[in-house]
Scaffold this active site. Structure first.
Site, PDB file in Angstrom:
ATOM      1  N   CYS A  17      -4.144  10.198   1.490  1.00  0.00           N
ATOM      2  CA  CYS A  17      -3.429   9.298   1.274  1.00  0.00           C
ATOM      3  C   CYS A  17      -1.935   9.492   0.873  1.00  0.00           C
ATOM      4  CB  CYS A  17      -4.049   8.059   0.450  1.00  0.00           C
ATOM      5  SG  CYS A  17      -5.725   7.637   1.079  1.00  0.00           S
ATOM      6  N   LYS A  59       0.726  -1.299   0.072  1.00  0.00           N
ATOM      7  CA  LYS A  59      -0.119  -0.080   0.119  1.00  0.00           C
ATOM      8  C   LYS A  59       0.808   1.162   0.051  1.00  0.00           C
ATOM      9  CE  LYS A  59      -3.256   2.791   0.711  1.00  0.00           C
ATOM     10  NZ  LYS A  59      -4.539   2.886   0.617  1.00  0.00           N
TER      11      LYS A  59
HETATM   12  N1  SAJ Z   1      -2.878  14.538  -8.867  1.00  0.00           N
HETATM   13  C1  SAJ Z   1      -2.121  15.322  -9.584  1.00  0.00           C
HETATM   14  N2  SAJ Z   1      -1.792  14.834 -10.979  1.00  0.00           N
HETATM   15  C2  SAJ Z   1      -2.390  13.569 -11.410  1.00  0.00           C
HETATM   16  C3  SAJ Z   1      -2.853  12.850 -10.676  1.00  0.00           C
HETATM   17  C4  SAJ Z   1      -3.277  13.262  -9.369  1.00  0.00           C
HETATM   18  O1  SAJ Z   1      -1.704  16.366  -9.240  1.00  0.00           O
HETATM   19  O2  SAJ Z   1      -1.705  13.329 -12.512  1.00  0.00           O
HETATM   20  C5  SAJ Z   1      -3.491  14.903  -7.608  1.00  0.00           C
HETATM   21  C6  SAJ Z   1      -4.765  14.969  -7.492  1.00  0.00           C
HETATM   22  O3  SAJ Z   1      -5.395  16.302  -7.946  1.00  0.00           O
HETATM   23  C7  SAJ Z   1      -5.171  14.947  -5.805  1.00  0.00           C
HETATM   24  C8  SAJ Z   1      -3.832  13.732  -5.424  1.00  0.00           C
HETATM   25  O4  SAJ Z   1      -2.979  14.179  -6.638  1.00  0.00           O
HETATM   26  O5  SAJ Z   1      -4.615  16.232  -5.294  1.00  0.00           O
HETATM   27  C9  SAJ Z   1      -4.370  12.380  -5.265  1.00  0.00           C
HETATM   28  O6  SAJ Z   1      -5.169  12.045  -6.151  1.00  0.00           O
HETATM   29  P1  SAJ Z   1      -5.202  10.684  -6.806  1.00  0.00           P
HETATM   30  O7  SAJ Z   1      -6.486  10.488  -7.654  1.00  0.00           O
HETATM   31  O8  SAJ Z   1      -4.011  10.318  -7.425  1.00  0.00           O
HETATM   32  O9  SAJ Z   1      -5.378   9.749  -5.546  1.00  0.00           O
HETATM   33  P2  SAJ Z   1      -6.385   9.528  -4.348  1.00  0.00           P
HETATM   34  O10 SAJ Z   1      -5.724   9.908  -2.950  1.00  0.00           O
HETATM   35  O11 SAJ Z   1      -7.771   9.871  -4.632  1.00  0.00           O
HETATM   36  O12 SAJ Z   1      -6.377   7.993  -4.260  1.00  0.00           O
HETATM   37  C10 SAJ Z   1      -5.209   7.103  -3.975  1.00  0.00           C
HETATM   38  C11 SAJ Z   1      -5.216   5.935  -4.996  1.00  0.00           C
HETATM   39  N3  SAJ Z   1      -3.789   5.299  -5.251  1.00  0.00           N
HETATM   40  C12 SAJ Z   1      -3.285   5.149  -6.447  1.00  0.00           C
HETATM   41  O13 SAJ Z   1      -4.000   5.582  -7.347  1.00  0.00           O
HETATM   42  C13 SAJ Z   1      -1.914   4.756  -6.294  1.00  0.00           C
HETATM   43  C14 SAJ Z   1      -6.343   4.884  -4.496  1.00  0.00           C
HETATM   44  O14 SAJ Z   1      -6.230   3.428  -5.347  1.00  0.00           O
HETATM   45  C15 SAJ Z   1      -6.046   4.590  -3.192  1.00  0.00           C
HETATM   46  O15 SAJ Z   1      -7.132   3.581  -2.548  1.00  0.00           O
HETATM   47  C16 SAJ Z   1      -6.092   5.876  -2.327  1.00  0.00           C
HETATM   48  O16 SAJ Z   1      -4.905   6.866  -2.899  1.00  0.00           O
HETATM   49  C17 SAJ Z   1      -5.786   5.710  -0.789  1.00  0.00           C
HETATM   50  O17 SAJ Z   1      -6.722   5.400   0.032  1.00  0.00           O
HETATM   51  O18 SAJ Z   1      -4.836   5.303  -0.488  1.00  0.00           O
END
Ligand code: SAJ
Length: 475
Positions: free
Chosen positions: A293, A239
């Site tokens: 996360c 994780k």
């Molecule tokens: N973000 C960027 N650029 C990107 C992708 C995301 O700036 O290209 C930012 C988003 O705007 C946000 C943050 O990153 O602020 C996180 O968003 P996210 O969609 O990447 O992730 P979370 O936090 O919503 O969910 C993540 C997921 N993990 C991965 O994709 C590896 C999810 O599968 C997990 O279950 C979750 O964390 C968790 O609970 O750990």
């Protein structure tokens, strides 16, 4: 690692190969070897605990959903919901309606206990395990021989094998000998929790083999994805590694955006072209990394092994600094346009406050950090978050409509690419606002049309002296 492949009929195949103590591949176990669970307690009814408890209940288990927050208990007992997640209301209603889900202030004797409480970070970037500790202590009086305890909260390596084992030891029972103890992280994406809970692959780590298998037998109640069985610490690391990997990849996208600004190019164009390479997949720059996360989990690794985590720490620092970079962009466009030399008294419409598109979750939101910093530097921020129900949690002015947000402001700051913002056309915005300065942090309004309506745009990752401007007509 055990791989339980649901494509195989139960009872058809047994253990295929023992690779070593922890790594075995299993393709479906005979029914009579499954541990049976009738009653479970789920501790923590948040974004993960509530969907998990409800899903177990709708799959026929008797579930006691436990939360220490009286207002959560009251809301759920009155048929309400304290969190927003598509489909969750229907699921919770079905679970409660079936009589299988009961809401309670404290755990009671059951076959299995699932701990799904928060593990935030404290100032100084250390893990706060106090909720895990309190939940584990509350189980101690109920724990009996043959039970299964599962931790789902994202936790630093060895939390299950050391921290949790020690707390539960006060029951007089020993993990692995008297009861089963396992770790299985939730890996679902907010906005898609209900389907991902069932469909995603799951890793289940036990303090011993029997514990991992017991965990598998419980989650097989509803999980359709592959289940990988490992040791508990491996499952914790899986994780943490997933989210750290994502954080580092976002950090490099953010760093590329700074380089693009310096060298006068368009990072979005460069990323798009680079991503045509079959082995490159650069993520999107933005105002920073939010949520509960990705901005948190890497610190668990840094805390656990500071001497081994230079890269992880650097990526965290790049992403944490990104909101300040956006504030500096706002200051720069104001100054260059001659509108203001400082933020003092400048009226800013901040579009979007949640941590990512199309959710209402404000936790650790970079959009919130940007807006707060602008306010602190003297700007009047009018924020508009289309998905937000409870505006009391916002310290600055938060309006109910786009019209209110855009009226009477000097600058429009796009912070979150929510679907309704992506649909906006320059002619609509031009009618709703006299502001002609826009800072777009998410590359949503890149079309040259905006400039033809008189808007001056500053876009994250787009340098001013774009040599490639000369080639804009080239596809
Ligand atoms: N973000 C960027 N650029 C990107 C992708 C995301 O700036 O290209 C930012 C988003 O705007 C946000 C943050 O990153 O602020 C996180 O968003 P996210 O969609 O990447 O992730 P979370 O936090 O919503 O969910 C993540 C997921 N993990 C991965 O994709 C590896 C999810 O599968 C997990 O279950 C979750 O964390 C968790 O609970 O750990």
């Amino acid at each position: 690692m055990y791989l339980v492949n649901r494509q195989f009929r139960m009872g058809e195949a047994a253990v295929l190969e023992a690779l070593n103590d922890q790594f075995v591949i299993v393709l479906g176990l005979p029914e009579d070897r499954l541990v049976k669970f009738q009653k479970i307690c789920v501790l923590g009814l948040g974004y993960i605990g509530l969907p998990t408890a409800s899903t177990f209940a709708t799959h026929g288990l008797e579930v006691v959903g436990v939360d220490v927050n009286p207002s959560v208990i009251e809301t759920l007992r009155n048929g309400g919901l304290h969190i927003h997640e598509p489909g969750l209301r229907t699921l919770v209603q079905a679970a409660l309606g079936s009589g299988n889900l009961r809401i309670s202030e404290s755990p009671e004797p059951a076959d299995a206990y699932i701990i799904a409480v928060p593990t935030p970070i404290l100032d100084g970037h250390t893990a706060d395990l106090s909720y895990v500790e309190a939940a584990a202590k509350s189980i101690v009086p109920c724990l009996s021989r043959g039970n299964l305890v599962v931790l789902e909260s994202t936790s630093p390596p060895t939390t299950t094998e050391c921290f949790l084992t020690n707390i539960l030891q006060s029951s007089g029972l020993t993990a692995g000998r008297d009861y089963c103890l396992a770790y299985t992280p939730e890996r679902v994406l907010p906005g898609q929790i209900l389907s991902e809970l069932i469909e995603n692959a799951r890793v289940i780590g036990g303090v011993d083999r029997r514990s991992a298998e017991a965990g598998r037998d419980l989650y097989r109640t509803f999980v359709r994805g592959e289940i990988f069985l490992t040791g508990a610490t491996t499952a914790e690391m899986v994780k943490l590694m997933e989210n750290t990997y994502r954080d580092i990849n976002i950090a490099i996208a953010n760093e590329f955006s700074h380089l693009a600004e310096k060298f006068g190019i368009d990072v979005w164009q460069a990323i798009q072209i680079a991503n045509h390479h079959p082995r490159v997949d650069i993520l999107r720059p933005g105002p920073g990394v939010g949520g509960h996360c990705i901005g948190v989990d890497p610190w668990f690794l840094v805390e656990a092994a500071p001497e081994l985590t230079d890269l992880i720490r650097a990526a965290r620092e790049v992403n944490d600094r990104q909101p300040l970079h956006i504030v500096e962009m706002v200051e720069e466009i104001l100054s260059e346009s001659g509108q203001a030399e400082s933020l003092q008294g400048v009226k800013v419409a901040a579009l979007g406050l949640s941590y990512k598109p199309d959710v209402d979750d404000l936790r650790e939101s970079p959009a919130l950090s940007v807006s707060s910093e602008l306010s602190q530097r003297g700007a009047f921020v009018k924020a508009y978050e289309p998905y937000l129900k409870n505006k009391q949690q916002i310290r600055f002015d938060c309006v109910d409509t786009l019209q209110e947000a855009l009226a009477d402001v000097d600058l429009i700051l796009l912070l979150v690419p929510h679907a309704p913002f992506l649909e906006l056309k320059p002619e609509q915005v031009a009618k709703l606002s006299h502001a002609r300065l826009i800072v777009d942090t998410v590359n949503a309004w890149s079309s040259p049309d905006w400039e033809s309506y008189g808007f001056s745009m500053a876009r994250l990752g787009v340098g001013k002296k774009r040599i490639s401007d000369r080639f804009d007509d080239i596809e």
